[in-house]
Design a protein around this motif. Structure first.
Motif, PDB file in Angstrom:
ATOM      1  N   GLY A 113     -13.006  70.683 -15.051  1.00 34.98           N
ATOM      2  CA  GLY A 113     -14.005  71.720 -14.804  1.00 34.98           C
ATOM      3  C   GLY A 113     -15.386  71.121 -14.985  1.00 34.98           C
ATOM      4  N   ASN A 114     -16.163  71.714 -15.895  1.00 35.84           N
ATOM      5  CA  ASN A 114     -17.498  71.181 -16.173  1.00 35.84           C
ATOM      6  C   ASN A 114     -17.545  70.402 -17.493  1.00 35.84           C
ATOM      7  N   GLN A 115     -16.382  70.000 -17.976  1.00 33.68           N
ATOM      8  CA  GLN A 115     -16.314  69.247 -19.233  1.00 33.68           C
ATOM      9  C   GLN A 115     -15.978  67.780 -18.949  1.00 33.68           C
ATOM     10  N   VAL A 116     -16.617  66.910 -19.715  1.00 30.78           N
ATOM     11  CA  VAL A 116     -16.336  65.480 -19.644  1.00 30.78           C
ATOM     12  C   VAL A 116     -15.658  65.091 -20.958  1.00 30.78           C
TER      13      VAL A 116
END
Length: 182
Positions: A113-116
Motif C-alpha cells: 500500500g503506502n507503507q515501506v
C-alpha cells in the motif's frame, strides 16, 4: 573463334605467377627449454642443440613481410589498440567496482500500500533478530513494541512521550540497542 592477343596472354601469365609467388619470407624464431628449466629463444634453428630439437616451438613474426615503414606503422597501430583496450578495460573495472559499491548501499524493501517495510537485524546482549520495520522518514527514534523489547531484555533509560504521524502522543520508553543492521 577469336585469337588471344599474345601480349594479353603474357600479362595474364605474369599476373598468375605473381599471385602464386610467396609475398616475402617471414622471420621465424624458436623457443626451447634446457634440462635445468631455462627458456631460450633463437632466430636460427641450427643454434638449437640437437637434444632439444624435438621440443622446439616455432614462432612467426607478424609484420616481417612488410617494409620498415609499414611495419613501424602496424606496430604503432597495435600499441595504440592495446593502450585503448587497456583504458577501456580499466573503465569497465571502475564501473563494475562502482556498481558493486552502490549495490552495497542498496536495501531491498517491501511496499505494501503506502507503507515501506525495511528488513533489519537488531541485536543486543548476544541476541539478534530479523524484523521488518516501517520506514518513517520523519521519525527521530526507532520504535519497537514492548513485547519485542522484552525478548532482548532491554531496560528503559528514560521515559517520555512520542508523537505519532497523526499528531497524537503516546507514552514511550527509551532504551539503547547494541546495533541495528539495515
Amino acid at each position: 573463334m577469336n585469337k588471344a592477343n599474345p601480349m594479353m596472354l603474357a600479362l595474364l601469365f605474369l599476373l598468375v605467377c605473381s599471385l602464386l609467388r610467396p609475398s616475402g619470407s617471414r622471420a621465424e624464431f624458436y623457443r626451447y627449454f634446457t634440462d635445468d628449466g631455462q627458456v631460450h629463444f633463437v632466430d636460427d634453428l641450427t643454434n638449437v642443440p640437437e637434444k632439444y630439437l624435438d621440443q622446439v616451438k616455432t614462432y612467426q613474426e607478424t609484420y616481417d613481410h612488410m617494409s620498415d615503414d609499414e611495419r613501424t606503422l602496424m606496430l604503432q597501430r597495435d600499441r595504440d589498440r592495446d593502450q585503448k583496450r587497456t583504458i577501456e578495460e580499466n573503465k569497465l573495472l571502475e564501473q563494475q567496482s562502482q556498481e558493486l559499491e552502490e549495490i552495497r548501499y542498496e536495501t531491498d524493501v517491501i511496499i505494501q500500500g503506502n507503507q515501506v517495510l525495511v528488513p533489519v537485524t537488531i541485536g543486543h546482549k548476544n541476541r539478534s533478530s530479523d524484523a521488518l520495520f516501517l520506514l518513517d522518514t520523519g521519525a527521530t527514534h526507532l520504535v519497537i513494541f514492548k513485547e519485542f523489547a522484552t525478548q532482548f531484555d532491554l531496560k528503559a533509560v528514560k521515559k517520555g512521550v512520542s508523537k505519532v504521524a497523526g499528531g497524537g502522543l503516546v507514552p514511550s520508553e527509551l532504551a539503547i540497542l547494541d546495533y541495528v543492521q539495515v
